[in-house]
Design a protein around this motif. Structure first.
Motif, PDB file in Angstrom:
ATOM      1  N   HIS A   1     131.117 -35.333 -56.877  1.00 46.94           N
ATOM      2  CA  HIS A   1     131.506 -34.693 -58.135  1.00 46.94           C
ATOM      3  C   HIS A   1     131.042 -33.251 -58.258  1.00 46.94           C
ATOM      4  N   THR A   2     131.864 -32.474 -58.964  1.00 47.51           N
ATOM      5  CA  THR A   2     131.475 -31.144 -59.428  1.00 47.51           C
ATOM      6  C   THR A   2     131.997 -31.082 -60.841  1.00 47.51           C
ATOM      7  N   GLN A   3     131.121 -31.196 -61.818  1.00 51.38           N
ATOM      8  CA  GLN A   3     131.623 -31.154 -63.187  1.00 51.38           C
ATOM      9  C   GLN A   3     130.591 -30.633 -64.166  1.00 51.38           C
TER      10      GLN A   3
ATOM     11  N   SER B   1     136.251 -30.684 -60.771  1.00 52.39           N
ATOM     12  CA  SER B   1     136.943 -30.204 -59.582  1.00 52.39           C
ATOM     13  C   SER B   1     138.331 -30.823 -59.487  1.00 52.39           C
ATOM     14  N   MET B   2     139.270 -30.019 -58.997  1.00 55.00           N
ATOM     15  CA  MET B   2     140.638 -30.508 -58.832  1.00 55.00           C
ATOM     16  C   MET B   2     140.806 -31.144 -57.453  1.00 55.00           C
TER      17      MET B   2
ATOM     18  N   PRO C   1     137.506 -19.093 -55.153  1.00 56.95           N
ATOM     19  CA  PRO C   1     138.617 -19.940 -55.616  1.00 56.95           C
ATOM     20  C   PRO C   1     138.934 -19.720 -57.105  1.00 56.95           C
ATOM     21  N   LEU C   2     140.210 -19.816 -57.440  1.00 57.79           N
ATOM     22  CA  LEU C   2     140.704 -19.770 -58.829  1.00 57.79           C
ATOM     23  C   LEU C   2     140.202 -18.569 -59.635  1.00 57.79           C
TER      24      LEU C   2
ATOM     25  N   SER D   1     137.669 -25.796 -57.502  1.00 53.81           N
ATOM     26  CA  SER D   1     138.475 -26.188 -56.350  1.00 53.81           C
ATOM     27  C   SER D   1     137.765 -25.703 -55.090  1.00 53.81           C
ATOM     28  N   TYR D   2     137.619 -26.578 -54.124  1.00 46.07           N
ATOM     29  CA  TYR D   2     136.938 -26.194 -52.887  1.00 46.07           C
ATOM     30  C   TYR D   2     137.784 -26.362 -51.631  1.00 46.07           C
TER      31      TYR D   2
END
Ligand code: KG4
Ligand code: ZN
Length: 325
Positions: free
Chosen positions: A134-136, A152-153, A195-196, A205-206
């Motif tokens: 997770h990344t949130q 994260s998407m 990113p983004l 997004s990674y």
């Protein structure tokens, strides 16, 4: 006391926590990093088999506490299905054998409570969770009032370190290896794109960055790896701080925390510290030994859930590999 079990990924861990004082009386973790390292990532079936060996061994050491147990807790969501089930099955068996209630704990809430091992909670909090799964960013007001405001998407922050390490043939987990390699590298040498950065979205997004790193590795020699690692770590972190800065335009941080396995990363810690300075916000961090997966954090949540009588029946408690907060 509560006995708590963690087996959501590649760490088998059991803790004993005293309910009244929140004191951690026992904690043991057996990690499987070495076994998975040759594959460059966690192999679920292998992980499950290793849990089946490790958990009973640790449980044996807990026998002196059995007579004092008031409940048994276990991570039931999210995680790898075949490994979650190892812990949940053991917890159910203990619940039946000792006639004590069962508590199903959310692993992500566990990471939040890793901030408060043997301590009182401190809410409200803005939390950045950076782990392998997770990344949130979450606004946490209480145990039951948690709102995810960004996530994260695709890949997670920790996972991107794992994948970069794998591409360099450096084993698993990648986070600590890449961080070590990056120390002697030039953060500006490879000009990866954040990113983004042009997007108004507050999301992560990674996968694009990972592919840019892959191309750089393909064109380079091993001598360049430290500069690639340093540049990657720099951009992966800049992505987090850039989006957080954007988020802070509407929600000013007061107390901010970083949790999860990747919160051990010292470059990330220093960059977030810098980011928080203008706001005078306080930064909370877990002790290094409680950043990665462990059962102490599960026990800390379990104490709160016990006090609120948040129990599950044997039939109710099931694994949920993909739940979200
Ligand atoms: O929280 P955790 O132990 O397991 C999950 O819940 O996923 O996090 C493990 C992740 C792995 O991806 C690992 O590479 C990453 O955390 N990690 C790091 C560092 N230490 C662990 N990532 C970056 N820098 C580190 N120092
Ligand atoms: Zn975790």
């Amino acid at each position: 006391m509560i006995l708590s079990i963690e087996s959501s990924c590649d760490d088998s861990a059991i803790s004993i926590t005293e309910i009244k004082t929140k004191k951690l009386l026992f904690h043991k973790k057996i990690s499987q990093e070495l076994e998975h390292s040759v594959y460059g990532g966690v192999v679920p079936e292998l992980a499950a088999r290793l849990h089946a060996e490790a958990l009973p061994k640790i449980l044996q050491e807990c026998e002196p506490y059995f007579k004092d147990l008031k409940a048994v807790a276990v991570t039931s969501t999210p995680g790898l299905a075949v490994t979650l089930v190892e812990g949940v099955t053991m917890a159910k068996a203990i619940s039946v054998a000792l006639g004590i209630p069962l508590i199903g704990v959310n692993h992500l809430i566990g990471h939040i409570y890793s901030l408060f091992i043997e301590e009182e909670t401190l809410f409200p909090l803005t939390v950045l969770l950076v782990s392998g799964g997770h990344t949130q960013v979450m606004e946490v007001k209480s145990l039951t009032d948690i709102e995810t405001v960004a996530k994260s998407m695709d890949d997670s922050f920790g996972e991107s370190f794992d994948k970069v390490a794998k591409m360099m043939g450096l084993g698993y987990p990648g986070g600590p290896v890449i961080e070590e390699l990056a120390k002697d590298g030039d953060r500006k040498k490879f000009n990866f794109t954040i990113p983004l950065s042009q997007s108004p979205l507050i999301a992560f997004s990674y996968s694009g960055l990972k592919n840019a790193v892959r191309l750089a590795i393909e064109k380079s020699t091993k001598d360049d790896y430290k500069d690639i690692a340093a540049s990657f770590e720099h951009i992966a972190t800049a992505h987090l701080t850039q989006k957080l800065k954007k988020y802070f335009k509407t929600v000013k941080p007061k107390t901010f925390a970083i949790v999860g396995g990747a919160s051990a990363n010292l470059y990330l810690r220093s960059q977030i510290e810098e980011l928080l300075k203008p706001y005078g916000a306080k930064l909370l961090l877990s002790e290094l030994k409680y950043c990665s997966d462990n059962a102490a954090m599960i026990g800390r949540v379990a104490v709160e859930m016990y006090e609120k009588e948040m129990f599950s029946s044997l039939d109710e408690l099931d694994i949920a590999p993909r739940s979200q907060l």
